[in-house]
Design a protein around this motif. Structure first.
Motif, PDB file in Angstrom:
ATOM      1  N   ASN A 192       0.809  -1.213   0.000  1.00 11.40           N
ATOM      2  CA  ASN A 192       0.000   0.000   0.000  1.00 11.40           C
ATOM      3  C   ASN A 192       0.849   1.273   0.000  1.00 11.40           C
ATOM      4  O   ASN A 192       0.317   2.374   0.079  1.00 11.40           O
ATOM      5  CB  ASN A 192      -0.937   0.014   1.208  1.00 11.40           C
ATOM      6  N   GLY A 193       2.171   1.134  -0.031  1.00  5.20           N
ATOM      7  CA  GLY A 193       3.060   2.292  -0.040  1.00  5.20           C
ATOM      8  C   GLY A 193       3.370   2.848   1.333  1.00  5.20           C
ATOM      9  O   GLY A 193       3.897   3.946   1.453  1.00  5.20           O
ATOM     10  N   VAL A 194       3.050   2.091   2.365  1.00  8.59           N
ATOM     11  CA  VAL A 194       3.282   2.533   3.742  1.00  8.59           C
ATOM     12  C   VAL A 194       4.592   1.926   4.246  1.00  8.59           C
ATOM     13  O   VAL A 194       4.858   0.742   4.040  1.00  8.59           O
ATOM     14  CB  VAL A 194       2.108   2.088   4.645  1.00  8.59           C
ATOM     15  N   THR A 195       5.387   2.744   4.918  1.00 10.58           N
ATOM     16  CA  THR A 195       6.630   2.247   5.500  1.00 10.58           C
ATOM     17  C   THR A 195       6.285   1.340   6.671  1.00 10.58           C
ATOM     18  O   THR A 195       5.713   1.773   7.658  1.00 10.58           O
ATOM     19  CB  THR A 195       7.509   3.410   5.992  1.00 10.58           C
ATOM     20  N   SER A 196       6.633   0.055   6.521  1.00  8.35           N
ATOM     21  CA  SER A 196       6.285  -0.900   7.568  1.00  8.35           C
ATOM     22  C   SER A 196       7.482  -1.744   7.993  1.00  8.35           C
ATOM     23  O   SER A 196       7.366  -2.573   8.877  1.00  8.35           O
ATOM     24  CB  SER A 196       5.172  -1.832   7.080  1.00  8.35           C
ATOM     25  N   GLY A 197       8.620  -1.536   7.377  1.00  9.62           N
ATOM     26  CA  GLY A 197       9.804  -2.326   7.697  1.00  9.62           C
ATOM     27  C   GLY A 197      10.631  -1.712   8.801  1.00  9.62           C
ATOM     28  O   GLY A 197      10.454  -0.549   9.180  1.00  9.62           O
ATOM     29  N   VAL A 198      11.533  -2.515   9.333  1.00 10.39           N
ATOM     30  CA  VAL A 198      12.430  -2.085  10.400  1.00 10.39           C
ATOM     31  C   VAL A 198      13.864  -2.373   9.963  1.00 10.39           C
ATOM     32  O   VAL A 198      14.164  -3.461   9.478  1.00 10.39           O
ATOM     33  CB  VAL A 198      12.130  -2.840  11.714  1.00 10.39           C
ATOM     34  N   ILE A 199      14.730  -1.384  10.117  1.00 10.28           N
ATOM     35  CA  ILE A 199      16.153  -1.540   9.812  1.00 10.28           C
ATOM     36  C   ILE A 199      16.919  -1.412  11.120  1.00 10.28           C
ATOM     37  O   ILE A 199      16.798  -0.405  11.816  1.00 10.28           O
ATOM     38  CB  ILE A 199      16.644  -0.458   8.831  1.00 10.28           C
ATOM     39  N   SER A 200      17.691  -2.438  11.456  1.00  9.71           N
ATOM     40  CA  SER A 200      18.569  -2.356  12.620  1.00  9.71           C
ATOM     41  C   SER A 200      19.977  -2.710  12.161  1.00  9.71           C
ATOM     42  O   SER A 200      20.160  -3.431  11.187  1.00  9.71           O
ATOM     43  CB  SER A 200      18.095  -3.296  13.727  1.00  9.71           C
TER      44      SER A 200
END
Length: 67
Positions: A52-60
């Motif tokens: 849907n174009g929403v930022t949903s990821g996590v970067i560590s």
């Protein structure tokens, strides 16, 4: 006049990217955390952004020095 050139100190970033049901572990060599984040966003945008174009990821990440 003395001119000195300082080399940029590159660092190794052990990055974990989670999103869209995927988990990726990558190693990025970059000069700064901002450069690392730009590279990760460019290469792994399909994991960070959902359908849907929403930022949903996590970067560590964890930083280590290059030898």
């Amino acid at each position: 006049m003395v001119t000195s050139i300082q080399a940029r100190k590159r660092q190794r970033y052990h990055v974990t990217i989670k999103g869209n049901g995927e988990v990726k572990h990558v190693v990025v060599i970059a000069n700064s955390p901002e450069q690392m984040k730009r590279l990760v966003s460019k290469l792994y945008n399909h994991i960070i952004i959902d359908d849907n174009g929403v930022t949903s990821g996590v970067i560590s990440f964890e930083v280590t020095e290059l030898l």
